[in-house]
Design an enzyme around this catalytic site. Structure first.
Site, short mmCIF file in Angstrom:
data_model
loop_
_atom_site.label_atom_id
_atom_site.label_comp_id
_atom_site.label_asym_id
_atom_site.label_seq_id
_atom_site.Cartn_x
_atom_site.Cartn_y
_atom_site.Cartn_z
N CYS A 125 -6.02 1.31 5.09
CA CYS A 125 -6.81 -0.14 5.79
C CYS A 125 -6.43 -0.07 7.18
CB CYS A 125 -6.39 -1.01 4.87
SG CYS A 125 -4.39 -1.59 5.11
N CYS B 214 -2.66 -0.62 7.73
CA CYS B 214 -1.75 0.53 7.42
C CYS B 214 -1.87 1.63 8.49
CB CYS B 214 -1.89 1.42 5.96
SG CYS B 214 -1.17 0.15 4.83
N HIS C 255 0.84 -1.18 -0.08
CA HIS C 255 -0.01 -0.02 -0.01
C HIS C 255 0.83 1.10 -0.11
CE1 HIS C 255 -3.66 -2.30 1.87
NE2 HIS C 255 -3.32 -2.87 0.60
N GLU D 277 0.69 4.25 1.62
CA GLU D 277 1.29 4.62 3.06
C GLU D 277 2.35 3.75 3.60
OE1 GLU D 277 -1.72 3.38 2.14
OE2 GLU D 277 -3.12 3.36 3.73
#
Length: 142
Positions: free
Chosen positions: A100, A103, A72, A74
């Protein structure tokens, strides 16, 4: 006539949108920018593990309706800061989609104090835990 400048928040979210254009998973293009003191510390977009094929060339690795080939945005921004020895404690992160749950937990453990996001993405738990941890969770429409 003086032109009105955009806010810093909108400025950094615009940069996150541009970072998202580097994404290699066509299911969702996400960009992230880590900032402290109006200075960009790190960026990240969703893409495969360094050195491995990306979704746009090798296809998706699907589990439970999610592509797991990608890291992802981030997470990639946090990893890039770590690789280059950049401290991100007390920073802000701008993400084109809210994190999410996994994360979010990673962001919280870095010491990032504010999460700006463009669109809300799936997990309501982050709202509750952000309040508990006194992490600002701020929506900036894209």
């Amino acid at each position: 006539m003086t032109k009105k400048r955009i806010s810093w928040e909108k400025y950094f979210m615009n940069i996150a949108k541009e970072v998202a254009t580097r994404s290699t998973c066509d299911r969702k293009h996400v960009g992230a920018v880590v900032v402290r003191g109006k200075t960009i510390l790190s960026t990240g977009y969703n893409g495969s593990i360094r050195g491995l094929p990306h979704c746009d060339t090798a296809g998706h690795e699907m589990e439970n309706g999610h592509c797991v080939r990608t890291i992802h945005a981030e997470a990639n921004a946090i990893v890039q800061a770590a690789r280059h020895g950049v401290q991100i404690d007390n920073a802000e992160i701008y993400i084109t989609a809210s994190p999410c749950y996994n994360c979010f937990k990673m962001i919280a453990n870095t010491g990032i104090k504010s999460i700006y996001y463009g669109e809300f993405y799936r997990d309501e738990r982050i709202i509750r835990h952000a309040k508990e941890l006194e992490i600002d969770l701020i929506h900036i429409p894209l």
